[in-house]
Design an enzyme around this catalytic site. Sequence first.
Site, PDB file in Angstrom:
ATOM      1  N   TYR A 159       0.841  -1.207   0.000  1.00 28.29           N
ATOM      2  CA  TYR A 159       0.000   0.000   0.000  1.00 28.29           C
ATOM      3  C   TYR A 159       0.874   1.254   0.000  1.00 28.29           C
ATOM      4  CZ  TYR A 159      -3.762   3.190   1.474  1.00 28.29           C
ATOM      5  OH  TYR A 159      -4.669   4.218   1.554  1.00 28.29           O
ATOM      6  N   ASP A 160       1.787   1.324   0.982  1.00 23.13           N
ATOM      7  CA  ASP A 160       2.589   2.541   1.153  1.00 23.13           C
ATOM      8  C   ASP A 160       3.447   2.828  -0.084  1.00 23.13           C
ATOM      9  OD1 ASP A 160       1.559   1.974   3.633  1.00 23.13           O
ATOM     10  OD2 ASP A 160       3.452   2.106   4.721  1.00 23.13           O
ATOM     11  N   GLU A 161       4.166   1.797  -0.522  1.00 22.27           N
ATOM     12  CA  GLU A 161       5.072   2.009  -1.668  1.00 22.27           C
ATOM     13  C   GLU A 161       4.282   2.138  -2.968  1.00 22.27           C
ATOM     14  OE1 GLU A 161       7.900   2.969  -1.144  1.00 22.27           O
ATOM     15  OE2 GLU A 161       9.054   1.738   0.239  1.00 22.27           O
ATOM     16  N   ARG A 182      -3.761   8.918  16.330  1.00 21.59           N
ATOM     17  CA  ARG A 182      -4.235   9.167  14.974  1.00 21.59           C
ATOM     18  C   ARG A 182      -5.055  10.458  15.019  1.00 21.59           C
ATOM     19  NH1 ARG A 182      -1.238   5.519  14.377  1.00 21.59           N
ATOM     20  NH2 ARG A 182      -1.414   3.669  13.054  1.00 21.59           N
ATOM     21  N   SER A 223     -14.478   2.070  12.577  1.00 21.46           N
ATOM     22  CA  SER A 223     -15.575   1.133  12.296  1.00 21.46           C
ATOM     23  C   SER A 223     -15.522  -0.051  13.267  1.00 21.46           C
ATOM     24  CB  SER A 223     -15.543   0.677  10.842  1.00 21.46           C
ATOM     25  OG  SER A 223     -14.243   0.372  10.436  1.00 21.46           O
ATOM     26  N   ASN A 224     -14.321  -0.567  13.528  1.00 21.05           N
ATOM     27  CA  ASN A 224     -14.207  -1.688  14.476  1.00 21.05           C
ATOM     28  C   ASN A 224     -14.799  -1.334  15.835  1.00 21.05           C
ATOM     29  OD1 ASN A 224     -12.999  -3.654  12.966  1.00 21.05           O
ATOM     30  ND2 ASN A 224     -11.189  -3.853  14.267  1.00 21.05           N
ATOM     31  N   PHE A 225     -14.353  -0.203  16.384  1.00 20.06           N
ATOM     32  CA  PHE A 225     -14.789   0.165  17.746  1.00 20.06           C
ATOM     33  C   PHE A 225     -16.303   0.380  17.788  1.00 20.06           C
ATOM     34  CE2 PHE A 225     -10.505   2.059  19.494  1.00 20.06           C
ATOM     35  CZ  PHE A 225      -9.937   0.805  19.377  1.00 20.06           C
ATOM     36  N   GLN A 249      -0.742   4.820  20.876  1.00 21.72           N
ATOM     37  CA  GLN A 249      -0.464   5.360  19.531  1.00 21.72           C
ATOM     38  C   GLN A 249      -1.561   6.369  19.173  1.00 21.72           C
ATOM     39  OE1 GLN A 249      -1.692   2.357  20.208  1.00 21.72           O
ATOM     40  NE2 GLN A 249      -2.479   1.258  18.449  1.00 21.72           N
TER      41      GLN A 249
HETATM   42  P1  NAD Z   1     -12.686   1.939  -0.063  1.00 18.04           P
HETATM   43  O1  NAD Z   1     -12.038   0.603  -0.002  1.00 18.04           O
HETATM   44  O2  NAD Z   1     -14.038   2.103   0.519  1.00 18.04           O
HETATM   45  O3  NAD Z   1     -12.751   2.457  -1.570  1.00 18.04           O
HETATM   46  C1  NAD Z   1     -11.884   2.037  -2.577  1.00 18.04           C
HETATM   47  C2  NAD Z   1     -12.710   1.707  -3.804  1.00 18.04           C
HETATM   48  O4  NAD Z   1     -11.842   1.317  -4.876  1.00 18.04           O
HETATM   49  C3  NAD Z   1     -13.671   0.533  -3.567  1.00 18.04           C
HETATM   50  O5  NAD Z   1     -14.937   0.851  -4.038  1.00 18.04           O
HETATM   51  C4  NAD Z   1     -13.030  -0.612  -4.367  1.00 18.04           C
HETATM   52  O6  NAD Z   1     -13.970  -1.560  -4.807  1.00 18.04           O
HETATM   53  C5  NAD Z   1     -12.367   0.153  -5.494  1.00 18.04           C
HETATM   54  N1  NAD Z   1     -11.254  -0.560  -6.114  1.00 18.04           N
HETATM   55  C6  NAD Z   1     -10.235  -1.218  -5.494  1.00 18.04           C
HETATM   56  N2  NAD Z   1      -9.398  -1.737  -6.409  1.00 18.04           N
HETATM   57  C7  NAD Z   1      -9.896  -1.381  -7.626  1.00 18.04           C
HETATM   58  C8  NAD Z   1      -9.476  -1.632  -8.963  1.00 18.04           C
HETATM   59  N3  NAD Z   1      -8.371  -2.330  -9.229  1.00 18.04           N
HETATM   60  N4  NAD Z   1     -10.233  -1.158  -9.979  1.00 18.04           N
HETATM   61  C9  NAD Z   1     -11.374  -0.434  -9.722  1.00 18.04           C
HETATM   62  N5  NAD Z   1     -11.812  -0.183  -8.487  1.00 18.04           N
HETATM   63  C10 NAD Z   1     -11.074  -0.647  -7.453  1.00 18.04           C
HETATM   64  O7  NAD Z   1     -11.672   2.974   0.602  1.00 18.04           O
HETATM   65  P2  NAD Z   1     -11.797   4.536   0.873  1.00 18.04           P
HETATM   66  O8  NAD Z   1     -11.548   4.735   2.302  1.00 18.04           O
HETATM   67  O9  NAD Z   1     -12.996   5.085   0.246  1.00 18.04           O
HETATM   68  O10 NAD Z   1     -10.510   5.063   0.092  1.00 18.04           O
HETATM   69  C11 NAD Z   1     -10.596   5.706  -1.174  1.00 18.04           C
HETATM   70  C12 NAD Z   1      -9.215   6.203  -1.552  1.00 18.04           C
HETATM   71  O11 NAD Z   1      -8.746   7.141  -0.581  1.00 18.04           O
HETATM   72  C13 NAD Z   1      -8.168   5.099  -1.650  1.00 18.04           C
HETATM   73  O12 NAD Z   1      -7.323   5.361  -2.741  1.00 18.04           O
HETATM   74  C14 NAD Z   1      -7.404   5.237  -0.364  1.00 18.04           C
HETATM   75  O13 NAD Z   1      -6.079   4.792  -0.493  1.00 18.04           O
HETATM   76  C15 NAD Z   1      -7.485   6.735  -0.104  1.00 18.04           C
HETATM   77  N6  NAD Z   1      -7.344   7.032   1.332  1.00 18.04           N
HETATM   78  C16 NAD Z   1      -8.361   6.801   2.201  1.00 18.04           C
HETATM   79  C17 NAD Z   1      -8.163   7.068   3.553  1.00 18.04           C
HETATM   80  C18 NAD Z   1      -9.248   6.860   4.577  1.00 18.04           C
HETATM   81  O14 NAD Z   1      -8.997   7.078   5.762  1.00 18.04           O
HETATM   82  N7  NAD Z   1     -10.452   6.477   4.227  1.00 18.04           N
HETATM   83  C19 NAD Z   1      -6.928   7.556   4.018  1.00 18.04           C
HETATM   84  C20 NAD Z   1      -5.908   7.747   3.082  1.00 18.04           C
HETATM   85  C21 NAD Z   1      -6.129   7.499   1.741  1.00 18.04           C
HETATM   86  N1  UDP Z   2      -6.500  -0.361  15.980  1.00 16.66           N
HETATM   87  C1  UDP Z   2      -6.887  -0.849  17.218  1.00 16.66           C
HETATM   88  N2  UDP Z   2      -7.950  -1.698  17.275  1.00 16.66           N
HETATM   89  C2  UDP Z   2      -8.661  -2.071  16.184  1.00 16.66           C
HETATM   90  C3  UDP Z   2      -8.270  -1.557  14.914  1.00 16.66           C
HETATM   91  C4  UDP Z   2      -7.175  -0.713  14.858  1.00 16.66           C
HETATM   92  O1  UDP Z   2      -6.281  -0.535  18.253  1.00 16.66           O
HETATM   93  O2  UDP Z   2      -9.628  -2.845  16.324  1.00 16.66           O
HETATM   94  C5  UDP Z   2      -5.361   0.580  15.920  1.00 16.66           C
HETATM   95  C6  UDP Z   2      -4.299   0.235  14.897  1.00 16.66           C
HETATM   96  O3  UDP Z   2      -3.350  -0.660  15.429  1.00 16.66           O
HETATM   97  C7  UDP Z   2      -3.707   1.602  14.603  1.00 16.66           C
HETATM   98  C8  UDP Z   2      -4.896   2.554  14.765  1.00 16.66           C
HETATM   99  O4  UDP Z   2      -5.865   1.837  15.528  1.00 16.66           O
HETATM  100  O5  UDP Z   2      -2.742   1.936  15.565  1.00 16.66           O
HETATM  101  C9  UDP Z   2      -5.503   2.974  13.439  1.00 16.66           C
HETATM  102  O6  UDP Z   2      -5.735   1.813  12.666  1.00 16.66           O
HETATM  103  P1  UDP Z   2      -6.435   1.842  11.240  1.00 16.66           P
HETATM  104  O7  UDP Z   2      -6.297   0.482  10.646  1.00 16.66           O
HETATM  105  O8  UDP Z   2      -7.789   2.415  11.364  1.00 16.66           O
HETATM  106  O9  UDP Z   2      -5.614   2.911  10.405  1.00 16.66           O
HETATM  107  P2  UDP Z   2      -4.049   3.088  10.079  1.00 16.66           P
HETATM  108  O10 UDP Z   2      -3.211   2.212  10.950  1.00 16.66           O
HETATM  109  O11 UDP Z   2      -3.940   2.744   8.636  1.00 16.66           O
HETATM  110  O12 UDP Z   2      -3.849   4.520  10.384  1.00 16.66           O
END
Ligand code: NAD
Ligand code: UDP
Length: 315
Positions: free
Chosen positions: A144-146, A210, A188-190, A208
């Site tokens: 994801y990151d890279e 956020r 969403s989990n919580f 940690q």
């Molecule tokens: P999400 O998983 O709900 O949405 C991603 C969407 O992309 C889904 O509808 C999925 O079906 C679609 N998708 C995945 N792979 C695909 C592919 N190969 N072709 C076509 N569609 C594809 O996630 P989200 O939270 O809505 O995130 C949307 C974007 O925002 C992502 O790029 C994510 O990396 C970025 N983002 C989100 C957050 C966040 O906190 N929600 C934080 C940082 C970045």
């Molecule tokens: N986390 C947690 N309990 C959960 C889900 C996540 O303590 O049930 C922690 C997780 O380890 C991280 C933080 O909550 O430190 C945010 O996690 P999330 O997956 O939402 O986002 P990201 O790590 O990508 O910022």
Amino acid sequence: MKRILVTGGAGFLGSHLCERLLEQGNDVLCVDNYFTGSKSNIAHLYGNPHFEVLRHDVTVPLYVEVDEIYNLACPASPIHYQHDPVQTTKTSVHGAINMLGLAKRLRSRILQASTSEVYGDPEVHPQPESYWGRVNPIGIRSCYDEGKRCAETLFFDYWRQHNLPIKVVRIFNTYGPRMHPNDGRVVSNFIVQALRGLDITIYGDGSQTRSFCYVDDLIEALVRMMGTPENVTGPVNVGNPGEFTVLELAQLVLRLTGSAGRLVFRPLPADDPKQRQPDIALARDVLHGWSPAVQLEEGLERTIGYFRDRLVRLG
Ligand code: NAD
Ligand code: UDP
Ligand code: UDP
């Protein structure tokens, strides 16, 4: 009226963005392969004659005619992006190449949904855009990151090489209605655990941090970014700078739901960043004074309302 393509439009953020762009009077083409998104997120838009949906994977070339592109397609939660990590990298990298190729042919603006994960486990806090990050290139989060870092590279090379009008936005943790209930993300989990009266799973000791942004604030920033002058490329951080420990979040969710769930502690996943908070000075500047308006408690209440309804429907 503009014709706007939203990739990942059936996802959490994408569906809110489609809704918003339609409200502004645009013609919206939503492209999604439904890996993590769902038709139920966009079903309420089907009757709108300005809304069109295409089941399509962005790793495959796409030939359509549009004026603007928002590239959001990519699974965003660790559970989902680690499910098929090779596909995750392909989605970010091949997806970016295809969407940039499309934008180049059309000479259209293109916005990339990048992420705070490009900063990895940061040693600079809060993170300004000038910080290059500390990312493990071979860990379980690297797909994801890279992938997202490489997508940023591609965006800036298309800008330098082809003079393409690009916009790169680094999104920090965002939450709200239509988050996937099983994607393992902390909000969403919580909420789901609390509403079901289950134990609240804290990974590590919960110290940690956020910073959580409500979806409406985030969508406002994306739309404003697309409208900035051509010389504004980003990257621009968008998120809510209010910083909370995971333990504080758990306690707040328990209070707002009135749940009797207990806090239980589980091992911290590998490479889990210890702290994260956006520096949004640049966003405030280039997005005409934008700053998040929805405080965590209010946003959580709305999100809890959504999950309450959804869990009742699911039974
Ligand atoms: P999400 O998983 O709900 O949405 C991603 C969407 O992309 C889904 O509808 C999925 O079906 C679609 N998708 C995945 N792979 C695909 C592919 N190969 N072709 C076509 N569609 C594809 O996630 P989200 O939270 O809505 O995130 C949307 C974007 O925002 C992502 O790029 C994510 O990396 C970025 N983002 C989100 C957050 C966040 O906190 N929600 C934080 C940082 C970045
Ligand atoms: N986390 C947690 N309990 C959960 C889900 C996540 O303590 O049930 C922690 C997780 O380890 C991280 C933080 O909550 O430190 C945010 O996690 P999330 O997956 O939402 O986002 P990201 O790590 O990508 O910022
Ligand atoms: N592409 C696409 N739709 C278009 C134009 C291009 O999906 O309307 C894809 C194309 O298949 C190519 C990628 O975008 O793989 C990159 O296109 P670009 O023109 O930059 O590179 P080239 O075709 O020269 O490799």
